[in-house]
Design an enzyme around this catalytic site. Structure first.
Site, PDB file in Angstrom:
ATOM      1  N   GLY A  46       0.838  -1.195   0.000  1.00  0.00           N
ATOM      2  CA  GLY A  46       0.000   0.000   0.000  1.00  0.00           C
ATOM      3  C   GLY A  46       0.870   1.241   0.000  1.00  0.00           C
ATOM      4  N   GLN A  51       3.037   9.923   1.272  1.00  0.00           N
ATOM      5  CA  GLN A  51       4.311   9.203   1.295  1.00  0.00           C
ATOM      6  C   GLN A  51       5.189   9.555   0.093  1.00  0.00           C
ATOM      7  OE1 GLN A  51       2.279   5.251   2.265  1.00  0.00           O
ATOM      8  NE2 GLN A  51       4.317   5.040   3.181  1.00  0.00           N
ATOM      9  N   CYS A  89       6.234  -0.210   7.247  1.00  0.00           N
ATOM     10  CA  CYS A  89       5.809   0.929   6.442  1.00  0.00           C
ATOM     11  C   CYS A  89       6.969   1.369   5.560  1.00  0.00           C
ATOM     12  CB  CYS A  89       5.378   2.074   7.359  1.00  0.00           C
ATOM     13  SG  CYS A  89       4.832   3.552   6.515  1.00  0.00           S
ATOM     14  N   LEU A  90       6.662   1.679   4.306  1.00  0.00           N
ATOM     15  CA  LEU A  90       7.705   2.140   3.388  1.00  0.00           C
ATOM     16  C   LEU A  90       8.329   3.450   3.861  1.00  0.00           C
ATOM     17  CD1 LEU A  90       5.996   1.305  -0.022  1.00  0.00           C
ATOM     18  CD2 LEU A  90       7.726  -0.030   1.211  1.00  0.00           C
ATOM     19  N   HIS A 131      -4.119   1.172   7.688  1.00  0.00           N
ATOM     20  CA  HIS A 131      -2.766   1.745   7.713  1.00  0.00           C
ATOM     21  C   HIS A 131      -2.667   2.921   6.737  1.00  0.00           C
ATOM     22  CE1 HIS A 131       1.769   1.274   7.890  1.00  0.00           C
ATOM     23  NE2 HIS A 131       1.616   1.979   6.779  1.00  0.00           N
ATOM     24  N   GLU A 132      -3.121   2.719   5.508  1.00  0.00           N
ATOM     25  CA  GLU A 132      -2.992   3.769   4.493  1.00  0.00           C
ATOM     26  C   GLU A 132      -3.924   4.945   4.756  1.00  0.00           C
ATOM     27  OE1 GLU A 132      -0.408   3.644   2.753  1.00  0.00           O
ATOM     28  OE2 GLU A 132       0.013   1.522   3.052  1.00  0.00           O
ATOM     29  N   HIS A 135      -2.472   7.394   7.144  1.00  0.00           N
ATOM     30  CA  HIS A 135      -1.500   8.321   6.531  1.00  0.00           C
ATOM     31  C   HIS A 135      -2.183   9.611   6.090  1.00  0.00           C
ATOM     32  CE1 HIS A 135       2.406   6.380   6.305  1.00  0.00           C
ATOM     33  NE2 HIS A 135       1.859   5.266   5.852  1.00  0.00           N
TER      34      HIS A 135
END
Length: 161
Positions: A46, A51, A89-90, A131-132, A135
């Site tokens: 995701g 991000q 997480c990226l 999660h996304e 953000h």
């Protein structure tokens, strides 16, 4: 399409609230394509627009269930149950932590054609949606970690035991 730079923890853009998308423009369509390419290049499931430095309410998800999900202006409208597991997480490279999320979620969003739809997710898809979407409100999973953040190598060693 292009791979964009992923912003990492400490970058102020990750702590800001995103603005709703009002219309699909060629630039927004290109952003969505770039987000998928960036996510795949980084081996993620995701990616949210902040991000890659864009404060718009856009999320892309691919949990390898045969679908690519685009969520524009997503709003979680239902959640049930609980699942606890490792999350990464990226934007927090090299780290992982244990997080409890709903096991089932229903989200209302717009697709890439600006058509409203609902998506129901369980397990990994539910975790990715939560999660996304977080953000988009300037929240990182590290705020929810139970215990300490671990190096990803430590998690891999635990799994091998």
């Amino acid at each position: 399409m292009a791979v964009r730079q992923i912003r990492v923890i400490g970058d102020e853009v990750l702590n800001k609230k995103c603005k709703p998308v009002k219309e699909m423009t060629p630039r927004t369509a290109e952003l969505i394509e770039d987000m998928f390419e960036t996510m795949y290049e980084a081996n993620g499931v995701g990616l949210a627009a902040p991000q890659v430095g864009v404060l718009k309410k856009i999320v892309v998800i691919d949990v390898e269930d045969g679908n690519q999900y685009v969520l524009i202006n997503p709003k979680i409208v239902e959640q049930q149950g609980a699942q606890t597991g490792y999350e990464g997480c990226l934007s927090v490279p090299g780290k992982t932590g244990i997080v409890t999320r709903p096991d089932y979620v229903k989200v209302r969003a717009l697709n890439e054609n600006m058509e409203e739809y609902e998506l129901e997710g369980q397990d990994l898809l539910a975790r990715a949606i939560c999660h996304e979407c977080a953000h988009l409100d300037g929240q990182l999973y590290v705020e929810l970690v139970e215990g300490e953040l671990l190096d990803t190598e430590a998690e891999e060693e635990e799994e091998e035991m």
